[in-house]
Design a protein around this motif. Sequence first.
Motif, PDB file in Angstrom:
ATOM      1  N   SER A 119     -20.483  22.849  31.802  1.00 39.66           N
ATOM      2  CA  SER A 119     -21.920  23.106  31.930  1.00 39.66           C
ATOM      3  C   SER A 119     -22.394  22.677  33.323  1.00 39.66           C
ATOM      4  O   SER A 119     -21.622  22.639  34.265  1.00 39.66           O
ATOM      5  CB  SER A 119     -22.683  22.376  30.829  1.00 39.66           C
ATOM      6  OG  SER A 119     -22.400  20.986  30.854  1.00 39.66           O
ATOM      7  N   ASN A 140     -18.103  30.100  30.675  1.00 40.71           N
ATOM      8  CA  ASN A 140     -18.430  28.686  30.544  1.00 40.71           C
ATOM      9  C   ASN A 140     -19.850  28.539  29.995  1.00 40.71           C
ATOM     10  O   ASN A 140     -20.345  29.447  29.321  1.00 40.71           O
ATOM     11  CB  ASN A 140     -18.257  27.996  31.902  1.00 40.71           C
ATOM     12  CG  ASN A 140     -16.798  27.884  32.329  1.00 40.71           C
ATOM     13  OD1 ASN A 140     -16.021  27.171  31.703  1.00 40.71           O
ATOM     14  ND2 ASN A 140     -16.419  28.585  33.382  1.00 40.71           N
ATOM     15  N   GLN A 141     -20.482  27.418  30.258  1.00 48.25           N
ATOM     16  CA  GLN A 141     -21.858  27.175  29.816  1.00 48.25           C
ATOM     17  C   GLN A 141     -22.734  26.836  31.022  1.00 48.25           C
ATOM     18  O   GLN A 141     -23.702  26.084  30.909  1.00 48.25           O
ATOM     19  CB  GLN A 141     -21.895  25.993  28.826  1.00 48.25           C
ATOM     20  CG  GLN A 141     -21.035  26.158  27.595  1.00 48.25           C
ATOM     21  CD  GLN A 141     -21.759  26.910  26.499  1.00 48.25           C
ATOM     22  OE1 GLN A 141     -22.976  26.939  26.465  1.00 48.25           O
ATOM     23  NE2 GLN A 141     -21.008  27.520  25.612  1.00 48.25           N
ATOM     24  N   ILE A 142     -22.374  27.388  32.166  1.00 48.32           N
ATOM     25  CA  ILE A 142     -23.045  27.030  33.413  1.00 48.32           C
ATOM     26  C   ILE A 142     -24.482  27.561  33.394  1.00 48.32           C
ATOM     27  O   ILE A 142     -24.727  28.706  33.013  1.00 48.32           O
ATOM     28  CB  ILE A 142     -22.261  27.575  34.614  1.00 48.32           C
ATOM     29  CG1 ILE A 142     -20.890  26.889  34.667  1.00 48.32           C
ATOM     30  CG2 ILE A 142     -23.023  27.367  35.915  1.00 48.32           C
ATOM     31  CD1 ILE A 142     -19.936  27.497  35.652  1.00 48.32           C
ATOM     32  N   SER A 143     -25.413  26.711  33.791  1.00 49.66           N
ATOM     33  CA  SER A 143     -26.834  27.066  33.757  1.00 49.66           C
ATOM     34  C   SER A 143     -27.420  27.003  35.167  1.00 49.66           C
ATOM     35  O   SER A 143     -26.697  26.913  36.149  1.00 49.66           O
ATOM     36  CB  SER A 143     -27.588  26.129  32.810  1.00 49.66           C
ATOM     37  OG  SER A 143     -27.426  24.778  33.220  1.00 49.66           O
ATOM     38  N   ASN A 164     -22.139  33.095  30.903  1.00 51.34           N
ATOM     39  CA  ASN A 164     -22.637  31.743  31.099  1.00 51.34           C
ATOM     40  C   ASN A 164     -24.091  31.686  30.629  1.00 51.34           C
ATOM     41  O   ASN A 164     -24.502  32.499  29.793  1.00 51.34           O
ATOM     42  CB  ASN A 164     -22.493  31.340  32.570  1.00 51.34           C
ATOM     43  CG  ASN A 164     -21.084  30.888  32.912  1.00 51.34           C
ATOM     44  OD1 ASN A 164     -20.661  29.804  32.518  1.00 51.34           O
ATOM     45  ND2 ASN A 164     -20.351  31.713  33.662  1.00 51.34           N
ATOM     46  N   LYS A 165     -24.852  30.750  31.146  1.00 48.91           N
ATOM     47  CA  LYS A 165     -26.259  30.602  30.760  1.00 48.91           C
ATOM     48  C   LYS A 165     -27.158  30.562  31.995  1.00 48.91           C
ATOM     49  O   LYS A 165     -28.130  29.822  32.060  1.00 48.91           O
ATOM     50  CB  LYS A 165     -26.445  29.335  29.915  1.00 48.91           C
ATOM     51  CG  LYS A 165     -25.747  29.406  28.560  1.00 48.91           C
ATOM     52  CD  LYS A 165     -26.029  28.179  27.711  1.00 48.91           C
ATOM     53  CE  LYS A 165     -25.413  28.315  26.320  1.00 48.91           C
ATOM     54  NZ  LYS A 165     -25.700  27.136  25.476  1.00 48.91           N
ATOM     55  N   ASN A 188     -25.793  36.747  30.686  1.00 47.67           N
ATOM     56  CA  ASN A 188     -26.486  35.536  31.084  1.00 47.67           C
ATOM     57  C   ASN A 188     -27.950  35.673  30.672  1.00 47.67           C
ATOM     58  O   ASN A 188     -28.269  36.477  29.781  1.00 47.67           O
ATOM     59  CB  ASN A 188     -26.339  35.316  32.591  1.00 47.67           C
ATOM     60  CG  ASN A 188     -25.006  34.701  32.974  1.00 47.67           C
ATOM     61  OD1 ASN A 188     -24.785  33.507  32.777  1.00 47.67           O
ATOM     62  ND2 ASN A 188     -24.106  35.505  33.526  1.00 47.67           N
TER      63      ASN A 188
END
Length: 366
Positions: A119, A140-143, A164-165, A188
């Motif tokens: 993240s 992934n969970q990258i924001s 991702n986010k 996204n």
Amino acid sequence: MSTLVWLIGMAISFSVTMPVNACPPSDRAALLAFKAGLHEPNLGIFKSWTGTDCCNKWYGITCDSLTKRVADINLRGESEDPIFQKAHRTGYMTGSISPAICKLERLSSVIIADWKGISGIIPPCISSLPSLRILDLIGNQISGEIPFNIGKLRRLTVLNLADNKLTGRIPRSLADLSSLKHLDLRNNMISGTIPRNFGKLRMMSRCLLSGNRIYGPIPETISYIYRLSDLDLSLNRLTGPIPDSLGKMSVLGTLNLDGNLISGKLPATLINSRISILNLSRNAIEGNIPDVFDSRSYFMVMDLSYNKLKGSIPKSISSASFIGHLDLSHNHLCGAIPAAEWFEHLEATSFMYNDCLCGKPLKACS
């Protein structure tokens, strides 16, 4: 010349011409700081990150053979590597990408993909890596937002941030990536409009922006990207008409615009273009299907379902070279379905839920 002077001269010459034997301590320290921000409990991929030489059998790390500077970070959570096969599982990693990665000044590729649990944000300093050619953080969970000055990476050829986010807008500077060939921002929460200067990405062959919250019109400038072969803007909130110029692009083979709020008429240019996969379903396209099919019309997929099309199916559709999958359902079409050799394999579902279509494979016309 004395023997001592000669030896000193040879030592200096050797140090200039011979490559160094190990990675610089600064690169090793940057990698260890990067590792400290991540937690991978199952596979132990970081167990090899020991010793003073990060160029020697550190998992996922490749160095330049001459300078011994770290050139590539290649860490994938889905891999055929023996370490994954032995564990009978894919990887799961948590934590975040440390800004320490930006101290690896000679990086050419950063692949930190498919770990599901990473993240945090993309370190803004990533834009300061002058040699970066590949940035792949998919799965992934990258924001946070795409770094606003991403356009400084003039050598970048692949930008993959899908699944991702990410939020925020597509930065205008992204159009400055003059070497970019593959752009994938799918799935996204990116919003805003597609920048009008998008047409500057003249080297791009794949542009995948589906599954976001992008709104506004499709910029006419996209048609300036003469190498573009795959354009996917589906599942967004795009409005306005489809630019006629998209059908005039020389190599565009796949056009996915389904699941938007696109209105206006179906451009005739799309019918006899190079496009072989055309998905315009679930929009608000109106008017008639253009009666311009000819031998250049070749479609593996043509999906015009769930629109507001009216009138009859044009007779010229029989002259198309081939249409593999056709879906005209959920419109307001009427009249007899034309006969065509390749219509024989189509099922009734391709034509259902229209106003008054008839003929094979539906009921006979009265």
